[in-house]
Design a protein around this motif. Sequence first.
Motif, PDB file in Angstrom:
ATOM      1  N   ALA A 259      -4.580  -5.951  -1.516  1.00 59.38           N
ATOM      2  CA  ALA A 259      -4.155  -4.687  -2.115  1.00 59.38           C
ATOM      3  C   ALA A 259      -4.844  -4.444  -3.456  1.00 59.38           C
ATOM      4  O   ALA A 259      -5.302  -3.336  -3.754  1.00 59.38           O
ATOM      5  CB  ALA A 259      -2.638  -4.678  -2.289  1.00 59.38           C
ATOM      6  N   ARG A 260      -4.942  -5.489  -4.274  1.00 56.26           N
ATOM      7  CA  ARG A 260      -5.614  -5.360  -5.569  1.00 56.26           C
ATOM      8  C   ARG A 260      -7.105  -5.077  -5.381  1.00 56.26           C
ATOM      9  O   ARG A 260      -7.713  -4.342  -6.160  1.00 56.26           O
ATOM     10  CB  ARG A 260      -5.406  -6.626  -6.383  1.00 56.26           C
ATOM     11  CG  ARG A 260      -3.959  -6.865  -6.801  1.00 56.26           C
ATOM     12  CD  ARG A 260      -3.524  -5.938  -7.909  1.00 56.26           C
ATOM     13  NE  ARG A 260      -4.047  -6.394  -9.204  1.00 56.26           N
ATOM     14  CZ  ARG A 260      -4.159  -5.615 -10.278  1.00 56.26           C
ATOM     15  NH1 ARG A 260      -3.831  -4.333 -10.209  1.00 56.26           N
ATOM     16  NH2 ARG A 260      -4.635  -6.111 -11.418  1.00 56.26           N
TER      17      ARG A 260
ATOM     18  N   ALA B 107       2.232   2.060  -3.298  1.00 48.46           N
ATOM     19  CA  ALA B 107       1.223   2.675  -4.165  1.00 48.46           C
ATOM     20  C   ALA B 107       0.986   4.140  -3.814  1.00 48.46           C
ATOM     21  O   ALA B 107       0.115   4.791  -4.419  1.00 48.46           O
ATOM     22  CB  ALA B 107      -0.084   1.899  -4.063  1.00 48.46           C
TER      23      ALA B 107
ATOM     24  N   VAL C 147      -4.934  -1.210  -5.938  1.00 53.13           N
ATOM     25  CA  VAL C 147      -3.499  -0.954  -6.077  1.00 53.13           C
ATOM     26  C   VAL C 147      -3.006  -1.479  -7.424  1.00 53.13           C
ATOM     27  O   VAL C 147      -3.357  -2.585  -7.837  1.00 53.13           O
ATOM     28  CB  VAL C 147      -2.745  -1.627  -4.915  1.00 53.13           C
ATOM     29  CG1 VAL C 147      -1.261  -1.725  -5.200  1.00 53.13           C
ATOM     30  CG2 VAL C 147      -2.996  -0.864  -3.623  1.00 53.13           C
ATOM     31  N   PRO C 148      -2.167  -0.720  -8.150  1.00 52.20           N
ATOM     32  CA  PRO C 148      -1.665  -1.174  -9.449  1.00 52.20           C
ATOM     33  C   PRO C 148      -0.644  -2.300  -9.317  1.00 52.20           C
ATOM     34  O   PRO C 148      -0.010  -2.458  -8.261  1.00 52.20           O
ATOM     35  CB  PRO C 148      -1.015   0.080 -10.038  1.00 52.20           C
ATOM     36  CG  PRO C 148      -0.651   0.926  -8.858  1.00 52.20           C
ATOM     37  CD  PRO C 148      -1.718   0.654  -7.830  1.00 52.20           C
TER      38      PRO C 148
ATOM     39  N   LEU D 192       0.830  -1.209   0.000  1.00 53.33           N
ATOM     40  CA  LEU D 192       0.000   0.000   0.000  1.00 53.33           C
ATOM     41  C   LEU D 192       0.865   1.259   0.000  1.00 53.33           C
ATOM     42  O   LEU D 192       0.561   2.239  -0.704  1.00 53.33           O
ATOM     43  CB  LEU D 192      -0.923  -0.010   1.215  1.00 53.33           C
ATOM     44  CG  LEU D 192      -1.979  -1.130   1.253  1.00 53.33           C
ATOM     45  CD1 LEU D 192      -2.649  -1.188   2.614  1.00 53.33           C
ATOM     46  CD2 LEU D 192      -3.013  -0.948   0.150  1.00 53.33           C
TER      47      LEU D 192
ATOM     48  N   GLN E 185       2.412  -2.787 -10.360  1.00 52.31           N
ATOM     49  CA  GLN E 185       3.799  -2.434 -10.055  1.00 52.31           C
ATOM     50  C   GLN E 185       4.004  -2.208  -8.556  1.00 52.31           C
ATOM     51  O   GLN E 185       5.061  -2.532  -8.010  1.00 52.31           O
ATOM     52  CB  GLN E 185       4.222  -1.181 -10.830  1.00 52.31           C
ATOM     53  CG  GLN E 185       5.700  -0.826 -10.633  1.00 52.31           C
ATOM     54  CD  GLN E 185       6.139   0.322 -11.523  1.00 52.31           C
ATOM     55  OE1 GLN E 185       5.501   0.619 -12.528  1.00 52.31           O
ATOM     56  NE2 GLN E 185       7.228   0.981 -11.148  1.00 52.31           N
ATOM     57  N   ALA E 186       2.977  -1.683  -7.869  1.00 53.12           N
ATOM     58  CA  ALA E 186       3.094  -1.450  -6.434  1.00 53.12           C
ATOM     59  C   ALA E 186       3.190  -2.765  -5.673  1.00 53.12           C
ATOM     60  O   ALA E 186       3.840  -2.831  -4.631  1.00 53.12           O
ATOM     61  CB  ALA E 186       1.909  -0.626  -5.931  1.00 53.12           C
TER      62      ALA E 186
END
Length: 477
Positions: free
Chosen positions: A309-310, A144, A314-315, A141, A317-318
């Motif tokens: 996270a997704r 991101a 969250v993208p 997180l 790459q993060a």
Amino acid sequence: MGSGKVTDWQGKHVTVAGLGVSGVPAAKVLHGLGARVTVVNDGDDDRARAQAAELEALGVTVRLGDGDTLPEGTELIVTAPGWKPDKPLFGAAGQAGVPVWGDVELAWRLRGRDGKEPAPWLAVTGTNGKTTTVQMLASILKAAGLRTAAVGNIGVSLLDAVLGDEQYDVLAVELSSYQLHWAPSLRAHSAAVLNLAPDHLDWHGSMEAYAADKGRVYEGNRVACVYNVADKLTEDLVREADVEEGCRAIGFTLGAPAPSQLGVVDGILVDRAFVENRQKNAQELAEVSDVDPPAPHNIANALAAAALARAFGVPPQAVRDGLRAFTPDAHRIAKVAELEGVTYVDDSKATNTHAAEASLASYESIVWIAGGLAKGATFDELVAKSAKRLRAAVLIGADRALIREALARHAPEVPVVDLDRTDTGAMLQAVTEAKRLAVAGDTVLLAPACASMDMFTNYNQRGDAFAEAVRELGAGA
């Protein structure tokens, strides 16, 4: 008790059950909100008296040595999470119609007290891996660009997070079964149950009650209920949960993921849950080598953290950057040294059989250092599953005979050294014996499958003793 706004608390009679790391902060918060607070505590030792004096100076009433009697006029109990549900105090509360909350419930009720939108909670529970997963999640997180913190059972007070001056976009929250039992209105954005194995059954009364308390983490989830594909009990809890419309079941697996799952393909962590056309598409998130350490159970932790996270948007790459930035805590499958081709690994945090099984599955040829306080556990299943990986075993601690007997039944060909001592030099002798039994390519693994308090203050001290013994051997070599 209403919505939990500050104005609801003025003059309310609240009993705080237990001093310690949760009770003292709860009493201070409630007193500051205007409640009339009485703290009851079973113990009456020097530490309790010091904490009592601190609270009494603020105007809080403290009753030491009697945690079973319900104070007259009590309208709410806020309990320390470890207090068992069958205590007479709670029986009296039930008869009087007095609600019982934990400090997590209190924190949940106090969110948004300043009129601002409260930070959503991404919650993690399970028998093993909670702390690591929550720390991984917080790292992702942060990568991101989100303002976050790892809080809850990890040792950082949720009350501090909710009532402090820091503004968060989202919180990564570790929750124990005790905390969930006393948190009836908690509703997370998304939540994960990592695994389920018998633990704390003396507190919960049965495996069914333990699982039910873990399953509370899914109640009211808005976006995702994350479960372990390899652990059907976690998926069953998702099926039984009452969630908001549109909330999805998201699995994680060490194999190739099906749609609505995260998994591993050719050494790559991939997402087939939070992508367009998940029937055909997958999103690469990170490499297995980005996970430290890349042991199977830790890869599972990383996938669970990534799923939460997704779920929060969250993208990809993060996820990769967060996993690369994460450093595990000490005593969690930590490599201490390599001496004469033998690797020495400290997993003192493996305090139950489920955690030890995951640790043993991470290596091919092991000299196992095990033992301590069994807490009612049995070891037959653990030994049977791990026998083919064991070159030898060195046993320490009060309940080592239980492991020795399981080894005799399920791995009779494995050499066993039984150390009948509990003094400070026992760990050095254990490591010395393990060194004698190991050959190049082996791993000497401290994964005790037991609690540490028979010989050490906690698992940290036990792990430190192991690491010091390895260093002493290395210096001697």
